[in-house]
Design an enzyme around this catalytic site. Structure first.
Site, mmCIF file in Angstrom:
data_model
loop_
_atom_site.group_PDB
_atom_site.id
_atom_site.type_symbol
_atom_site.label_atom_id
_atom_site.label_comp_id
_atom_site.label_asym_id
_atom_site.label_seq_id
_atom_site.Cartn_x
_atom_site.Cartn_y
_atom_site.Cartn_z
ATOM 1 N N ARG A 53 0.176 7.753 7.735
ATOM 2 C CA ARG A 53 -1.261 7.898 7.478
ATOM 3 C C ARG A 53 -2.072 6.648 7.835
ATOM 4 N NH1 ARG A 53 -2.369 11.195 1.911
ATOM 5 N NH2 ARG A 53 -1.609 9.256 0.977
ATOM 6 N N LYS A 54 -1.409 5.620 8.340
ATOM 7 C CA LYS A 54 -2.132 4.393 8.680
ATOM 8 C C LYS A 54 -1.952 4.063 10.164
ATOM 9 C CE LYS A 54 -4.157 3.496 4.853
ATOM 10 N NZ LYS A 54 -4.216 4.927 4.510
ATOM 11 N N HIS A 74 0.856 -1.184 0.000
ATOM 12 C CA HIS A 74 0.000 0.000 0.000
ATOM 13 C C HIS A 74 0.895 1.239 0.000
ATOM 14 C CE1 HIS A 74 -2.625 3.157 1.573
ATOM 15 N NE2 HIS A 74 -3.631 2.434 1.136
ATOM 16 N N GLU A 114 10.357 11.737 7.019
ATOM 17 C CA GLU A 114 9.075 11.630 6.321
ATOM 18 C C GLU A 114 9.329 11.251 4.863
ATOM 19 O OE1 GLU A 114 6.414 11.943 8.044
ATOM 20 O OE2 GLU A 114 7.170 12.943 9.827
ATOM 21 N N ASP A 150 6.053 9.645 20.825
ATOM 22 C CA ASP A 150 4.990 9.142 19.945
ATOM 23 C C ASP A 150 5.169 7.650 19.724
ATOM 24 O OD1 ASP A 150 3.598 11.466 19.541
ATOM 25 O OD2 ASP A 150 4.584 11.982 17.671
ATOM 26 N N LYS A 156 -5.694 -4.236 0.344
ATOM 27 C CA LYS A 156 -6.347 -3.850 1.599
ATOM 28 C C LYS A 156 -7.290 -4.976 2.000
ATOM 29 C CE LYS A 156 -7.578 0.523 2.108
ATOM 30 N NZ LYS A 156 -8.251 1.839 1.904
ATOM 31 N N LYS A 172 10.598 7.611 13.098
ATOM 32 C CA LYS A 172 11.014 8.320 14.314
ATOM 33 C C LYS A 172 11.943 7.449 15.152
ATOM 34 C CE LYS A 172 6.668 10.884 14.452
ATOM 35 N NZ LYS A 172 5.412 11.136 15.173
ATOM 36 N N LYS A 187 11.528 9.853 20.480
ATOM 37 C CA LYS A 187 10.205 10.416 20.216
ATOM 38 C C LYS A 187 9.168 9.577 20.955
ATOM 39 C CE LYS A 187 12.469 12.585 16.790
ATOM 40 N NZ LYS A 187 13.950 12.573 16.710
ATOM 41 N N PHE A 223 -8.334 -4.004 -10.842
ATOM 42 C CA PHE A 223 -7.396 -3.264 -9.992
ATOM 43 C C PHE A 223 -5.979 -3.564 -10.484
ATOM 44 C CE2 PHE A 223 -6.180 -2.524 -5.196
ATOM 45 C CZ PHE A 223 -5.363 -1.474 -5.580
ATOM 46 N N GLU A 234 14.460 15.669 9.628
ATOM 47 C CA GLU A 234 15.695 16.069 10.295
ATOM 48 C C GLU A 234 16.390 14.869 10.919
ATOM 49 O OE1 GLU A 234 14.232 18.959 13.107
ATOM 50 O OE2 GLU A 234 14.059 17.404 14.645
ATOM 51 N N ASP A 260 -1.921 5.987 -6.298
ATOM 52 C CA ASP A 260 -2.258 6.944 -5.244
ATOM 53 C C ASP A 260 -0.981 7.272 -4.481
ATOM 54 O OD1 ASP A 260 -3.659 8.547 -3.514
ATOM 55 O OD2 ASP A 260 -4.576 6.915 -2.393
ATOM 56 N N ALA A 261 -0.766 8.524 -4.153
ATOM 57 C CA ALA A 261 0.431 8.913 -3.400
ATOM 58 C C ALA A 261 0.398 8.308 -2.005
ATOM 59 C CB ALA A 261 0.525 10.435 -3.319
ATOM 60 N N ASP A 302 0.966 4.173 1.423
ATOM 61 C CA ASP A 302 1.348 4.724 2.728
ATOM 62 C C ASP A 302 2.295 3.794 3.466
ATOM 63 O OD1 ASP A 302 -0.264 6.986 2.367
ATOM 64 O OD2 ASP A 302 -2.015 5.987 3.207
ATOM 65 N N LYS A 303 2.110 2.492 3.305
ATOM 66 C CA LYS A 303 2.998 1.534 3.958
ATOM 67 C C LYS A 303 4.367 1.486 3.282
ATOM 68 C CE LYS A 303 1.427 0.616 7.515
ATOM 69 N NZ LYS A 303 2.279 1.028 8.601
#
Length: 402
Positions: free
Chosen positions: A261-262, A16, A44, A288, A179, A282, A286, A247, A57, A255-256, A18-19
Site C-alpha cells: 500500500r506504499k 508503519h 501478502e 512488477d 511518517k 514477490k 514478477k 500519538f 502462493e 491501524d491495519a 503497511d511497512k
C-alpha cells in the site's frame, strides 16, 4: 517544463503498519530464495491488533520447506513464522497491542497455481515468460547525488535518522510508527529550500504532557536541521510535529497494515509515474518488481552518463511472454540525444526479458528484506544489495550513442 514550483513527497517508517507488512512479506521471499534461487513467491501480509496473517502462493524445490505436493512442511511453517516474528522484533514492537512474541500468527500460503507456472516457466524452446502483464516505470533526476527526487530523498533520511536514534537509545521516547513529509521550493529546476516539514511519530507515554510534547518538537526540529542542507529550514510555523496531538497508540494496533500500500513511498514520491504494481512479497520473476528495478537502473545510468538531467523509462509486459511489448523513454526536454536513440540502444545493453533482468542484476538471491523500508531506490549498492542502483553502464551507454 516548469522551472520554479513547490513539490511535496512523504515517507513512512519501518514501523508503519503497511511497512511492517512489506518487511514480513520480503522476509518470506528471502527465506525461500536462500535455499532455492528459482523459488516462486507471492506473499501478502496483513497486520492488525495482535495478529499477523499471511496468504498467497509459493513454490520451492527445498523439500525441507515444501513437500512434493506443494504443501508447507511443519519445518517450513515454523521457519516462516519465525522470520515473521523476528522481523517484528527487529522493528521494535513489544507493545500490548502488537508484540513480536505474543501476536497471533496465521499462515495461509499455498502452492502456486499450475496455470500460472505453465506460462512463466522456461521449457523446451520457450523462454521464461513474464509473471504477469503490466507497465513499469523507472526514473532518475540529477537533483540529489543518488539521482532521486529531493523531496522523497529527505523524507526517507529524516525517518531513517529517527529510527537510528530509537534503536541506539539516543531517543528512547520514540516508538516505531512514524511518517514524514517534505515540501520543497524549486528554482531553475533545482531544490533551494523547504517551505513545510511534517513529522507524525508514535511516542511513549512519558511524552504525553505539555513538557513532553515540547521535548518531542525540539528533538524533531534538530533532526530536520541535521538532515536538510544548511539554510533550508522553513520558519517555525511551517514545521508540524504531531499536528493532531498525542500519538501513543500506533502501528498495527492503531491501524491495519497490508503489503503493497506504499508504492509511491517505495518509488519516487509522486515525482514520476507508477505502473501500479507493488514490489514486496514477490520473487523476481514478477516483472512488477524486476522490470521496475531494471527501468530505474537504465534511467539512472542515462542521467549518470550526462545524457539527460531527468529520465523516465516505461516497460510493458504480457504474462507468459518473455520480451517486453514496449520500451519508452522521456528525458523531459533535458536530453542531449533523442529519446528514440535511447529506446534503440538501451535494450542492447541489458536483455529485458525476466530471465535477462534477473541474471544481469543478480536478483535470484535473498536481498529483499532490506528494500522494504525507506525506499527501493536511491540506496547505496553494496555487494549483492541494490544492484539496480549501480551506474556501471555509463561507459557502454556513452559509446553506444556516440
Amino acid at each position: 517544463m516548469r522551472a520554479s514550483y513547490i513539490f511535496t513527497s512523504e515517507s513512512v517508517s519501518e514501523g508503519h503498519p503497511d511497512k511492517v507488512a512489506d518487511q514480513i512479506s520480503d522476509a518470506v521471499v528471502d527465506l525461500l530464495l536462500a535455499t532455492d534461487p528459482e523459488a516462486r513467491v507471492a506473499c501478502e501480509t496483513m497486520v492488525t491488533t495482535q495478529k499477523i496473517i499471511l496468504s498467497g502462493e509459493i513454490r520451492s524445490a527445498d523439500r525441507k520447506l515444501i513437500d512434493e505436493h506443494g504443501v508447507l512442511t511443519q519445518e517450513g511453517r515454523d521457519r516462516i513464522e519465525q522470520v515473521a516474528r523476528d522481523t517484528v522484533k527487529r522493528i521494535g514492537y513489544e507493545q500490548t497491542g502488537f508484540h513480536w512474541k505474543t501476536a497471533e500468527f496465521q499462515n495461509n500460503l499455498h502452492a502456486q497455481s499450475a496455470h500460472i507456472a505453465q506460462g512463466v516457466d522456461e521449457s523446451g524452446n520457450k523462454d521464461e515468460g513474464a509473471g504477469d502483464q503490466g507497465i513499469m516505470f523507472g526514473y532518475a533526476s540529477d537533483e540529489t547525488p543518488d539521482l532521486l527526487p529531493a523531496t522523497l530523498y529527505y523524507s526517507h533520511r529524516i525517518l531513517e535518522r529517527m529510527a537510528d536514534d530509537r534503536h541506539s537509545g539516543k531517543a528512547p521516547f520514540l516508538e516505531p510508527d512514524a511518517k514524514s513529509q517534505v515540501t520543497l521550493e524549486y528554482a531553475n529546476e533545482k531544490p533551494v529550500r523547504a517551505t513545510a516539514l511534517v513529522v507524525s511519530t508514535q511516542h511513549s507515554a512519558s511524552l504525553s504532557n505539555d513538557e513532553g510534547q515540547k521535548k518531542l518538537r525540539e528533538y524533531v526540529k534538530g533532526v530536520f536541521a541535521d538532515v536538510l542542507p544548511d539554510g533550508w529550514l522553513p520558519e517555525d510555523k511551517a514545521i508540524y510535529v504531531n499536528p493532531t496531538g498525542l500519538f501513543e497508540i500506533g502501528g498495527p494496533d492503531g491501524d491495519a497494515g497490508i503489503t503493497g500500500r506504499k508504492i509511491i513511498v517505495d518509488t519516487y514520491g509522486g515525482a514520476a509515474p507508477h505502473g501500479g504494481g507493488a514490489f514486496s512479497g514477490k520473487d523476481p520473476t514478477k516483472v512488477d518488481r524486476s522490470a521496475a528495478y531494471v527501468a530505474r537502473y537504465l534511467a539512472k545510468n542515462v542521467v549518470a552518463a550526462g545524457l539527460a538531467r531527468r529520465c523516465t523509462i516505461q516497460l510493458s509486459y504480457a504474462i507468459g511472454i518473455a520480451e517486453p511489448l514496449s520500451v519508452y523513454v522521456d528525458t523531459h526536454g533535458t536530453g542531449t540525444i533523442s529519446e528514440a536513440k535511447l529506446e534503440e540502444v538501451l535494450p542492447t545493453l541489458v536483455r529485458l526479458t525476466p530471465k535477462g533482468i534477473r541474471q544481469h542484476l543478480g536478483l535470484n538471491a535473498p536481498i529483499y528484506a532490506k528494500t522494504a523500508a525507506y525506499g527501493h531506490f536511491g540506496r547505496t549498492p553494496e555487494g549483492d544489495l541494490f544492484t539496480w542502483e549501480r551506474t556501471d553502464l555509463v561507459d557502454k551507454l556513452k559509446a553506444a550513442v556516440a
